[in-house]
Design a protein around this motif. Structure first.
Motif, short mmCIF file in Angstrom:
data_model
loop_
_atom_site.label_atom_id
_atom_site.label_comp_id
_atom_site.label_asym_id
_atom_site.label_seq_id
_atom_site.Cartn_x
_atom_site.Cartn_y
_atom_site.Cartn_z
N ILE A 125 0.75 -1.21 -0.04
CA ILE A 125 -0.13 0.07 -0.21
C ILE A 125 0.84 1.32 -0.09
O ILE A 125 0.35 2.37 -0.05
CB ILE A 125 -0.95 -0.03 1.09
N GLN A 126 2.28 1.12 -0.14
CA GLN A 126 3.02 2.31 -0.20
C GLN A 126 2.76 2.76 -1.87
O GLN A 126 2.96 4.08 -1.86
CB GLN A 126 4.61 2.07 -0.02
N ASP A 127 2.26 2.16 -2.70
CA ASP A 127 1.74 2.59 -4.03
C ASP A 127 0.31 3.18 -3.67
O ASP A 127 -0.43 2.82 -3.41
CB ASP A 127 1.33 1.21 -4.82
N GLU A 128 0.75 4.77 -3.94
CA GLU A 128 -0.63 5.56 -3.74
C GLU A 128 -1.62 5.20 -4.32
O GLU A 128 -2.75 5.42 -3.69
CB GLU A 128 -0.23 6.85 -3.97
N SER A 129 -1.69 4.80 -5.84
CA SER A 129 -2.80 4.61 -6.40
C SER A 129 -3.60 3.14 -5.86
O SER A 129 -4.92 3.37 -5.73
CB SER A 129 -2.63 4.23 -7.83
N LEU A 130 -2.74 2.28 -5.45
CA LEU A 130 -3.27 1.23 -4.64
C LEU A 130 -3.97 1.47 -3.32
O LEU A 130 -5.03 1.15 -3.07
CB LEU A 130 -2.46 -0.02 -4.66
N SER A 131 -3.29 2.26 -2.78
CA SER A 131 -3.92 2.61 -1.39
C SER A 131 -4.95 3.37 -1.44
O SER A 131 -5.95 3.13 -0.56
CB SER A 131 -2.57 3.66 -0.60
N ALA A 132 -5.11 4.30 -2.44
CA ALA A 132 -6.54 5.09 -2.68
C ALA A 132 -7.57 4.23 -3.00
O ALA A 132 -8.80 4.39 -2.47
CB ALA A 132 -6.35 6.05 -3.78
N GLU A 133 -7.41 3.17 -3.62
CA GLU A 133 -8.27 2.12 -4.11
C GLU A 133 -8.56 1.04 -2.90
O GLU A 133 -9.90 0.91 -2.84
CB GLU A 133 -7.84 1.23 -5.16
N VAL A 134 -7.56 0.87 -2.21
CA VAL A 134 -7.89 -0.32 -0.94
C VAL A 134 -8.60 0.40 -0.11
O VAL A 134 -9.63 -0.02 0.82
CB VAL A 134 -6.62 -0.75 -0.32
N PHE A 135 -8.58 1.58 0.29
CA PHE A 135 -9.13 2.24 1.57
C PHE A 135 -10.55 2.98 1.24
O PHE A 135 -11.13 3.68 2.17
CB PHE A 135 -8.05 3.19 2.12
N ILE A 136 -11.20 2.85 0.05
CA ILE A 136 -12.33 3.28 -0.30
C ILE A 136 -13.58 2.62 0.72
O ILE A 136 -14.34 3.30 0.95
CB ILE A 136 -12.77 3.02 -1.85
N SER A 137 -13.34 1.40 0.89
CA SER A 137 -14.53 0.54 1.67
C SER A 137 -13.86 -0.52 2.44
O SER A 137 -12.87 -1.12 2.18
CB SER A 137 -15.68 0.31 0.52
N ASP A 138 -14.62 -0.99 3.33
CA ASP A 138 -14.33 -2.02 4.20
C ASP A 138 -14.23 -3.32 3.11
O ASP A 138 -13.43 -4.11 3.28
CB ASP A 138 -15.54 -2.50 4.88
N GLU A 139 -15.10 -3.53 2.17
CA GLU A 139 -15.25 -4.73 1.03
C GLU A 139 -13.76 -4.62 0.35
O GLU A 139 -12.95 -5.71 0.16
CB GLU A 139 -16.17 -4.55 -0.03
N ASN A 140 -13.28 -3.33 0.11
CA ASN A 140 -12.01 -3.31 -0.62
C ASN A 140 -10.78 -3.61 0.19
O ASN A 140 -9.84 -4.37 -0.27
CB ASN A 140 -11.82 -1.75 -1.22
#
Length: 109
Positions: free
Chosen positions: A51-66
């Motif tokens: 999750i140091q990858d900013e684009s991945l991090s932004a996608e991951v922390f959108i919701s509990d499901e993600n």
């Protein structure tokens, strides 16, 4: 905003992947060889690295499901690579083949 913290998401993910017999066997093997604390620490380290990858991090922390989905992937990768001995490049190739067409615009980490 997500409700799960990282530990809760990590634990929920291992509960989900453990429903598959093969993953549950690898999980038990990992617990026996590493211990529960070290296993969780290693998985959390792998997740933190990803999750140091900013684009991945932004996608991951959108919701509990993600975030739970992300941790499922981390657990599966860890168990297959570190416990079962699958090479990372082979795993990536298999994942790309399995998901070709489904995730055309997403990268597989």
């Amino acid at each position: 905003m997500t409700k799960f913290n990282l530990i809760e998401a990590c634990d929920k993910a291992v509960d989900i992947i453990s429903q598959a017999h093969e993953m549950e066997s690898l999980y038990r093997k990992a617990i026996q060889s590493l211990g529960a604390g070290r296993l969780r620490s290693d998985v959390m380290s792998l997740a933190a690295e990803a999750i140091q990858d900013e684009s991945l991090s932004a996608e991951v922390f959108i919701s509990d499901e993600n975030i739970v989905s992300f941790f499922c992937g981390v657990w599966i990768q860890f168990l297959l690579v570190e416990v079962a001995g699958v090479k990372k490049d082979k795993l990536k190739t298999l994942a790309q083949r399995a998901f070709s067409g489904v995730l055309e615009e997403k990268s597989i980490h």
